[in-house]
Write an enzyme that holds these catalytic residues in place. Structure first.
Site, short mmCIF file in Angstrom:
data_model
loop_
_atom_site.label_atom_id
_atom_site.label_comp_id
_atom_site.label_asym_id
_atom_site.label_seq_id
_atom_site.Cartn_x
_atom_site.Cartn_y
_atom_site.Cartn_z
N LYS A 280 0.91 -0.98 0.29
CA LYS A 280 0.08 -0.07 -0.02
C LYS A 280 0.65 0.87 0.11
O LYS A 280 1.57 1.38 1.07
CB LYS A 280 -0.95 0.05 1.33
CG LYS A 280 -1.71 0.81 0.93
CD LYS A 280 -3.21 0.09 2.07
CE LYS A 280 -4.10 1.62 2.53
NZ LYS A 280 -5.18 1.16 3.10
N GLU A 364 -19.92 -4.61 9.11
CA GLU A 364 -20.79 -3.97 9.70
C GLU A 364 -22.00 -4.27 11.30
O GLU A 364 -22.42 -3.99 12.08
CB GLU A 364 -20.75 -2.63 9.60
CG GLU A 364 -20.08 -1.20 9.18
CD GLU A 364 -19.38 -2.44 7.79
OE1 GLU A 364 -18.44 -1.35 6.99
OE2 GLU A 364 -19.95 -3.14 7.06
N ARG A 392 -26.02 -0.98 6.35
CA ARG A 392 -25.59 -2.13 5.98
C ARG A 392 -25.95 -3.32 7.57
O ARG A 392 -25.77 -4.15 7.42
CB ARG A 392 -24.78 -2.02 5.70
CG ARG A 392 -23.60 -1.71 4.92
CD ARG A 392 -22.62 -1.95 4.79
NE ARG A 392 -22.78 -2.78 4.00
CZ ARG A 392 -21.25 -3.59 3.08
NH1 ARG A 392 -20.10 -3.55 3.86
NH2 ARG A 392 -21.51 -4.47 1.78
#
Length: 624
Positions: A280, A364, A392
């Site tokens: 990354k 979540e 969600r």
């Protein structure tokens, strides 16, 4: 002339030599860096996915083959290589190039994606739609940034054996460090297992075994031996058990290894997962040194990596500080996040109270149910998630928290419009939260109200939600906003008195209402009352009903009015025979609000200060 200037679609990539592709990777990183430094955006994951994107586009036949990106914010290189270089100059800007894949923006975006975890399920649906067709299309789900741990992704994996004949899952792993010996073993085994000679020998052996008595038992035993050897040495056992052939880990910056692997698996007759390890922030030292900070950034100085503007501490910082303050007084106070520690302002709490901090990952629904378990065991729990992602978890909030009246506090950051656009606007969550039993819903109008609301929520024997936007309220710029040290349950606050009309505003829109009141006084000589709503549930019905006896009332919110404050106020007004009118000002229920600078989005909807003032003045003037 740069190589990138010659690329208009993936077909152009296939004419490049290996050396040219390596040079192109450098050009892509340079364009991504310069553009994100100027426009803001997701930097680290895109820098890490450059070679992976090049290899995918060179190895597969797009758009006949399909790539479903999960998460969608790793697609900058793909956009640049599929005819959107000019649009990309205005990345995430109004009427520019979206920071996520969008159906309709390009034929190479086969699926819109902003929320994580959905790629495997969507790709399986596409594979299933191909059943019975002679077209040998492949569907590639590129799963990155921890999305493989999402509940939806795991549910999708569970069905891959039955539905994933044409499915290739690329696990873009940009966090795991692979030790040299494991890497060496994996490279050796993968090269052997993917080689033409290996596959030829394997096919011949399979044919010979079929000629033997009890051939099925012998063949299955040999297959188990092959899988077992690889499972013993490599981390692919769980995938193998799910019926998915595992290949990896592979160096995600080795173009030759990636292309060799992608071309080989196209001949496979069962679902495959390819574990690719990327870095990354690759190619940019500041992003490598601070990958979390450079995940999503605003405009910054390319030479130093420092932001060009330093925003004043906003709601997220106020929330983080408040939680730390309250944790010092309440020993059972616990915080739960879903892979967004920095985004919700809880880095300090995580460092100071590591035994009371839990990151549930990019899941979540799990975070909410996990919080309910903590609360059922006597903990004081704050579950901090972005408003758009909390959508969600509807059933978990209802079934696991509200039905049992567990005192979980939901801190919903990024409530309202944001630059990232439709998938990230926090403007829909009230549509389901307002209908849930036992749930108190609050909105602080300014940073000073965050801690008093948290204190009140900790005292309540019920679930609660505190919604607040990204950034600052600008309340500090005004001297006429009343100080807030205590908040009364279910009561609104009078911020400015007036006799001509009233604006009932929720959250930071109360500060905007004060600014609008100034405009109406100056331009239209209207004396405007401003009420800071504070509570959407329970709503201060009596205050609104009393004002409707004497003046027109306008509600103002940074949410869809039909399912937010506007709906709550309309219900309260319908209970009485009010002589005055109620108007609701908020986001439209129909249509999709785009991406770009929030002030420009507001202008297009006539929800900036001047637009709102004009709407109010016209409404009042029409029947004065």
């Amino acid at each position: 002339m740069k190589l990138l200037d010659k690329i208009n679609d993936p077909a152009d990539l296939k004419a490049l030599s290996g050396g040219e592709v390596g040079l192109l990777a450098g050009e892509l990183r340079e364009v991504i860096l310069q553009t994100v430094a100027r426009c803001g955006g997701h930097l680290g994951s895109n820098l890490g996915a450059v070679e992976l994107t090049l290899a995918l586009l060179r190895s597969f036949d797009l758009p006949r083959d399909r790539i479903v990106w999960d998460v969608g914010h790793q697609t900058y290189a793909c956009k640049l290589l599929t005819g959107r270089q000019k649009q990309f100059e205005n990345l995430r800007q109004f009427n520019g190039c979206c920071g996520f894949p969008v159906r309709g923006e390009s034929e190479f975006d086969c699926y819109s994606a902003g929320h994580a975890g959905v790629a495997i399920s969507a790709a399986l649906g596409m594979c299933s739609a191909m059943t019975g067709s002679d077209a040998p299309n492949k569907v590639i789900a590129v799963v990155g940034d921890g999305a493989i741990g999402s509940g939806v992704a795991l549910e999708g994996l569970n069905q891959v054996r039955e539905r994933g004949k044409n499915l290739i899952i690329v696990l873009n792993d940009n966090k795991m460090a692979i030790s040299p010996n494991v890497g060496a073993i994996s490279r050796c085994l993968n090269r052997v297992m993917l080689s033409y000679r290996y596959r030829s020998i394997k096919n011949c052996a399979k044919a010979l075994i079929r000629l033997l008595p009890k051939s099925n038992k012998i063949y299955h035993a040999v297959s188990r031996l092959e899988d077992g050897a690889k499972n013993l040495l490599l981390p692919g056992g769980p995938f193998q058990e799910l019926g998915i052939r595992y290949i990896g880990p592979i160096n995600g910056h080795d173009l030759q290894a990636l292309e060799r692997t992608f071309k080989a698996v196209q001949r496979d007759d069962r679902p495959v997962i390819i574990h690719v390890v990327t870095e990354k922030g690759r190619g940019y030292a500041p992003a490598l040194a601070a990958p979390e900070r450079f995940h999503g950034v605003g405009k910054f100085d390319l030479a130093t990596g420092k932001p060009l503007t330093v925003s004043p501490p906003g709601f997220s910082a106020a929330f983080g500080n408040a939680v730390c303050n309250l944790a010092a007084e309440e020993s059972s106070l616990t915080a739960v996040v879903a892979a967004m520690t920095g985004g919700v302002g809880l880095e300090k709490f995580a460092q100071k109270y590591p035994d009371r901090f839990y990151d549930a990952g990019m899941a979540e629904s799990h975070a909410v149910s996990f919080s309910s378990g903590l609360a059922a065991s006597g903990r004081k729990v704050i579950c901090a998630i972005y408003a758009t992602f909390m959508q969600r978890s509807l059933d978990n909030i209802f079934h696991d928290v509200c039905l049992m009246r567990l005192p979980v506090i939901f801190a919903l950051d990024r409530a309202g419009l944001v630059e990232d656009g439709p998938t990230h606007h926090g403007i829909y969550d009230l549509g389901f939260l307002l209908g849930l039993p036992n749930l108190c819903i609050m909105q602080p109008a300014c940073e000073a109200e965050v801690e008093p609301m948290l204190k009140l929520a900790l005292q309540l024997d019920q679930p609660s939600a505190i919604r607040y936007p990204r950034g600052s309220s600008n309340a500090a710029k005004r001297s006429d906003i009343p100080a807030c040290t205590e908040i009364s349950y279910g009561k609104s606050a009078l911020w400015r008195d007036g006799k001509d009309l009233a604006i009932y505003a929720s959250g930071a829109e109360a500060v905007r209402a004060m600014e609008i009141a100034d405009i109406l006084a100056r331009k239209n000589q209207l004396d405007v009352k401003v009420v800071n709503v504070r509570f959407l549930k329970p709503f201060d019905r009596s205050a609104l009903q009393n004002d409707l006896q004497n003046m027109d009332v306008f509600t103002l919110e940074d949410h869809v009015a039909a399912t937010g404050l506007g709906a709550v106020a309309a219900q309260a007004a319908a209970e009485i025979a009010a002589p005055k009118r109620l108007y609701t000002l908020g986001l439209p229920a129909d249509g999709v609000v785009g991406f770009g600078a929030v002030n420009l989005l507001r202008q297009t909807l006539a929800l900036d200060n001047d637009g709102i003032a004009g709407t109010i003045a016209a409404a009042v003037g029409s029947h004065r």
